[in-house]
Design a protein around this motif. Sequence first.
Motif, PDB file in Angstrom:
ATOM      1  N   ALA A 378      -7.475  -0.392   5.561  1.00  0.00           N
ATOM      2  CA  ALA A 378      -7.632   0.728   6.120  1.00  0.00           C
ATOM      3  C   ALA A 378      -6.273   1.806   5.740  1.00  0.00           C
ATOM      4  O   ALA A 378      -6.266   2.960   5.952  1.00  0.00           O
ATOM      5  CB  ALA A 378      -7.676   0.632   7.671  1.00  0.00           C
ATOM      6  N   VAL A 379      -5.002   1.168   5.852  1.00  0.00           N
ATOM      7  CA  VAL A 379      -3.816   1.705   5.535  1.00  0.00           C
ATOM      8  C   VAL A 379      -3.502   2.297   4.188  1.00  0.00           C
ATOM      9  O   VAL A 379      -3.396   3.494   3.835  1.00  0.00           O
ATOM     10  CB  VAL A 379      -2.789   0.770   5.821  1.00  0.00           C
ATOM     11  CG1 VAL A 379      -1.305   1.415   5.531  1.00  0.00           C
ATOM     12  CG2 VAL A 379      -2.662   0.452   7.184  1.00  0.00           C
ATOM     13  N   ALA A 380      -4.332   1.500   3.091  1.00  0.00           N
ATOM     14  CA  ALA A 380      -4.586   2.118   1.955  1.00  0.00           C
ATOM     15  C   ALA A 380      -5.334   3.327   1.655  1.00  0.00           C
ATOM     16  O   ALA A 380      -5.128   4.373   0.983  1.00  0.00           O
ATOM     17  CB  ALA A 380      -5.123   1.224   0.975  1.00  0.00           C
ATOM     18  N   VAL A 381      -6.268   3.553   2.696  1.00  0.00           N
ATOM     19  CA  VAL A 381      -7.036   5.011   2.766  1.00  0.00           C
ATOM     20  C   VAL A 381      -6.147   5.747   3.269  1.00  0.00           C
ATOM     21  O   VAL A 381      -6.318   7.127   2.744  1.00  0.00           O
ATOM     22  CB  VAL A 381      -8.317   4.695   3.560  1.00  0.00           C
ATOM     23  CG1 VAL A 381      -9.038   5.835   3.983  1.00  0.00           C
ATOM     24  CG2 VAL A 381      -9.311   3.511   3.079  1.00  0.00           C
ATOM     25  N   SER A 423       5.495   5.606   6.121  1.00  0.00           N
ATOM     26  CA  SER A 423       4.246   5.888   7.086  1.00  0.00           C
ATOM     27  C   SER A 423       3.381   4.689   7.025  1.00  0.00           C
ATOM     28  O   SER A 423       2.777   4.122   8.076  1.00  0.00           O
ATOM     29  CB  SER A 423       3.493   7.093   6.973  1.00  0.00           C
ATOM     30  OG  SER A 423       4.518   8.167   7.214  1.00  0.00           O
ATOM     31  N   ALA A 424       3.060   4.139   5.858  1.00  0.00           N
ATOM     32  CA  ALA A 424       2.109   3.012   5.613  1.00  0.00           C
ATOM     33  C   ALA A 424       2.928   1.986   6.069  1.00  0.00           C
ATOM     34  O   ALA A 424       2.129   1.149   6.743  1.00  0.00           O
ATOM     35  CB  ALA A 424       1.946   3.021   4.199  1.00  0.00           C
ATOM     36  N   ALA A 425       3.983   1.809   5.787  1.00  0.00           N
ATOM     37  CA  ALA A 425       4.806   0.344   6.619  1.00  0.00           C
ATOM     38  C   ALA A 425       4.475   0.553   8.094  1.00  0.00           C
ATOM     39  O   ALA A 425       4.433  -0.601   8.543  1.00  0.00           O
ATOM     40  CB  ALA A 425       6.219   0.352   6.125  1.00  0.00           C
ATOM     41  N   GLY A 426       5.018   1.577   8.605  1.00  0.00           N
ATOM     42  CA  GLY A 426       4.799   1.671   9.923  1.00  0.00           C
ATOM     43  C   GLY A 426       3.370   1.245  10.520  1.00  0.00           C
ATOM     44  O   GLY A 426       3.131   0.790  11.715  1.00  0.00           O
ATOM     45  N   VAL A 463      -0.780  -1.570  -1.076  1.00  0.00           N
ATOM     46  CA  VAL A 463      -0.930  -0.187  -0.829  1.00  0.00           C
ATOM     47  C   VAL A 463      -0.076   0.717  -1.256  1.00  0.00           C
ATOM     48  O   VAL A 463      -0.473   2.032  -1.851  1.00  0.00           O
ATOM     49  CB  VAL A 463      -0.407  -0.206   1.132  1.00  0.00           C
ATOM     50  CG1 VAL A 463      -0.568   1.306   1.515  1.00  0.00           C
ATOM     51  CG2 VAL A 463      -1.580  -1.035   1.998  1.00  0.00           C
ATOM     52  N   LEU A 464       1.205   0.311  -1.802  1.00  0.00           N
ATOM     53  CA  LEU A 464       2.010   1.287  -2.508  1.00  0.00           C
ATOM     54  C   LEU A 464       1.241   1.372  -3.976  1.00  0.00           C
ATOM     55  O   LEU A 464       1.640   2.541  -4.549  1.00  0.00           O
ATOM     56  CB  LEU A 464       3.329   0.611  -2.492  1.00  0.00           C
ATOM     57  CG  LEU A 464       4.022   0.674  -1.356  1.00  0.00           C
ATOM     58  CD1 LEU A 464       5.573   0.152  -1.548  1.00  0.00           C
ATOM     59  CD2 LEU A 464       4.102   2.043  -0.706  1.00  0.00           C
ATOM     60  N   CYS A 465       0.580   0.332  -4.551  1.00  0.00           N
ATOM     61  CA  CYS A 465       0.307   0.501  -5.709  1.00  0.00           C
ATOM     62  C   CYS A 465      -0.912   1.739  -5.784  1.00  0.00           C
ATOM     63  O   CYS A 465      -1.051   2.394  -6.615  1.00  0.00           O
ATOM     64  CB  CYS A 465      -0.724  -0.822  -6.153  1.00  0.00           C
ATOM     65  SG  CYS A 465       0.825  -1.779  -6.598  1.00  0.00           S
ATOM     66  N   PHE A 466      -1.635   1.637  -4.623  1.00  0.00           N
ATOM     67  CA  PHE A 466      -2.836   2.645  -4.398  1.00  0.00           C
ATOM     68  C   PHE A 466      -2.144   4.080  -4.250  1.00  0.00           C
ATOM     69  O   PHE A 466      -2.591   5.203  -4.857  1.00  0.00           O
ATOM     70  CB  PHE A 466      -3.673   2.345  -3.385  1.00  0.00           C
ATOM     71  CG  PHE A 466      -4.487   1.323  -3.796  1.00  0.00           C
ATOM     72  CD1 PHE A 466      -5.667   1.731  -4.537  1.00  0.00           C
ATOM     73  CD2 PHE A 466      -4.462   0.095  -3.331  1.00  0.00           C
ATOM     74  CE1 PHE A 466      -6.952   0.818  -4.783  1.00  0.00           C
ATOM     75  CE2 PHE A 466      -5.618  -0.991  -3.577  1.00  0.00           C
ATOM     76  CZ  PHE A 466      -6.554  -0.535  -4.123  1.00  0.00           C
ATOM     77  N   THR A 467      -0.984   4.078  -3.537  1.00  0.00           N
ATOM     78  CA  THR A 467      -0.222   5.382  -3.433  1.00  0.00           C
ATOM     79  C   THR A 467       0.176   6.010  -4.883  1.00  0.00           C
ATOM     80  O   THR A 467       0.158   7.064  -5.242  1.00  0.00           O
ATOM     81  CB  THR A 467       0.725   5.111  -2.498  1.00  0.00           C
ATOM     82  OG1 THR A 467       0.589   4.514  -1.219  1.00  0.00           O
ATOM     83  CG2 THR A 467       1.729   6.397  -2.353  1.00  0.00           C
ATOM     84  N   GLY A 468       0.677   4.978  -5.787  1.00  0.00           N
ATOM     85  CA  GLY A 468       1.136   5.376  -6.956  1.00  0.00           C
ATOM     86  C   GLY A 468       0.107   5.897  -7.860  1.00  0.00           C
ATOM     87  O   GLY A 468       0.269   6.706  -8.569  1.00  0.00           O
ATOM     88  N   THR A 532       5.285  -4.780  -6.488  1.00  0.00           N
ATOM     89  CA  THR A 532       6.162  -3.601  -6.197  1.00  0.00           C
ATOM     90  C   THR A 532       6.619  -2.896  -7.302  1.00  0.00           C
ATOM     91  O   THR A 532       6.907  -1.931  -7.557  1.00  0.00           O
ATOM     92  CB  THR A 532       7.621  -4.359  -5.337  1.00  0.00           C
ATOM     93  OG1 THR A 532       6.913  -4.927  -4.035  1.00  0.00           O
ATOM     94  CG2 THR A 532       8.341  -3.177  -4.951  1.00  0.00           C
ATOM     95  N   GLY A 533       7.047  -3.718  -8.494  1.00  0.00           N
ATOM     96  CA  GLY A 533       7.144  -3.044  -9.776  1.00  0.00           C
ATOM     97  C   GLY A 533       6.104  -2.346 -10.146  1.00  0.00           C
ATOM     98  O   GLY A 533       6.347  -1.181 -10.744  1.00  0.00           O
ATOM     99  N   ALA A 534       4.853  -2.854 -10.262  1.00  0.00           N
ATOM    100  CA  ALA A 534       3.743  -2.056 -10.705  1.00  0.00           C
ATOM    101  C   ALA A 534       3.918  -0.582  -9.880  1.00  0.00           C
ATOM    102  O   ALA A 534       3.549   0.349 -10.389  1.00  0.00           O
ATOM    103  CB  ALA A 534       2.388  -2.690 -10.346  1.00  0.00           C
ATOM    104  N   ALA A 535       4.003  -0.757  -8.536  1.00  0.00           N
ATOM    105  CA  ALA A 535       3.872   0.599  -7.721  1.00  0.00           C
ATOM    106  C   ALA A 535       5.066   1.440  -8.321  1.00  0.00           C
ATOM    107  O   ALA A 535       4.765   2.737  -8.288  1.00  0.00           O
ATOM    108  CB  ALA A 535       4.091   0.225  -6.173  1.00  0.00           C
TER     109      ALA A 535
END
Length: 553
Positions: A378-381, A423-426, A463-468, A532-535
């Motif tokens: 859900a957070v990835a969305v 925000s995603a971390a929160g 989640v950060l990978c999808f953000t990237g 994390t490196g991929a993101a």
Amino acid sequence: MTALTGQRRTARLQVPGTEGPAGPALTGTGLLLRLALRRDRLRVPLWAVGTGGLVAYFGAVIPVVYPDAAARQTRAAIMREPSGAFMTGPGYGLDDYTVGAMVSNELLGMLAVAVALMSVFLVVRHTRAEEEAGRGDLLRAGAVGRDAPLAAALVHLVLADLLVAVVLTAALAAGGLALADSAAVGAGAAVVGLVFGSLAAVTAQLSEHARTASGAAGGLLGLAYVLRGVGDAAGPGGGALSWASPIGWAQQTRAFTDLRWWPLLLGLGTAALLLAAAVALGRRRDVGAGVLPARRGRPAAGAGLLSPVGLLVRLQRTSTAWWAVGLFVVALLTGSLAQGIADSVASQPQLAAVLGGASPDDVLGSTLSAFLVFFAMAVAVFAVTSTRRLDREEEEGRAGLLLATAVSRPAWMGASLLVTAVSAAGLLLVSGAGMGLGAASAVGDADLVAPYALAALVHLPVVLCFTGLAALAHGLRAGAWAVWGLLVASVLVGLYGPLLDLPARVLDAAPFALAPSAPHEALTALPLVLLTGAAAALGAAAVAALRRRDLSG
């Protein structure tokens, strides 16, 4: 020459069938309706097929997961709990929990929410968003009546909801369920869509911004779901608050138990009243303006708005806050159900597949860890939606104005990625804390809150990978469909891969399976470092791509 051109343009607009039966106010309705149908020729059918496919899938899977009446009654025992009723429905048919009763009680509410969201977005997209972008003025410069855009959007709404109802009915009937009850489920979801689509038509008249109109209608949809949940938790059959929600009206049809159609009349009557209100409000305002005046801003910007990060925080704080509230409430309820679900897994090991492979040795811990993965999805969305906001800022010209100042493109993109990441971390922390708190209240162990709040952060690199990826799509000016397609596929594999007995290589390669299932599993640093490196690499590529292209808008 100018007069002749104007006459030809008018002639093109006034094609047969576009003149409104109620007079000049509806002139051009048919033409605008055909335009709306063409624009949504993929969006609406895909939404209908998606909801129908979900229903068909559940109809096929339920007999596998719950092969006999004893297994279904175990599930019914969970649904009798107030927390179970809050999340699903009023509990009709729990004494003889058939597949149809399970669909009506547990799935209809979520289907109604999905159709309502589709309806809200559809109406706002073809009304307020058109005016805000300036296209509404261009249309009204031709032979288009005052009420024609709203009328075309509302007819489009009815046709879209009818299509969804037909697809849902066909999907359920194809699974061997009774046709009349299947039609009641489809009609119930469609009526809820009509109610909230009509509500969106009202909010579109009140506010001059599409985002506010959608947010107001969406907030009322969330309130309706909560009212329905509180009412249903009061006891079997629901309470008074269940009847205060359009979602409750759909579930009160008692499909597959004791079918009755008259609760849907409440929804149709409410939709008619809201439509009349929308038309009346539309005639009391100027084109492009809202009935409610826009709030004046401060005479001078605060210090926080003088940086890209502060500006983005200001723009996204309301939506992020609502996401946090929604995730916390759902996580709290999910945690409170954990012990009951764990007991079910212990007595029925086949249910472990539904929970991502919960271990029989530590059923409660593995169940809660599996739930954390669901909240990470859900957070990835949220993260993809937040990042794709850059598209709107650029298309509407605001990004260009900002970049004309001392703000560089890397700073603008970097600020967006930073705000989304924080925000995603929160949101992950809030989800983990809510689930831990719910589980702690259910089993009486206060030490569950902090471990699960921190364990939720393990999924942040995914989640950060999808953000990237979303940022890279913006930098390349590529459509978001590929990012959303990958995210949806990842969610489906993560949710149903074990149940469908997919190959181990596919399950292990799924993005949400790459992070350790903490705190149930031992924490391994290598996957988190690689993710994390991929993101970071995706974010850097997105910045480089944005620097190499021209802005649109």
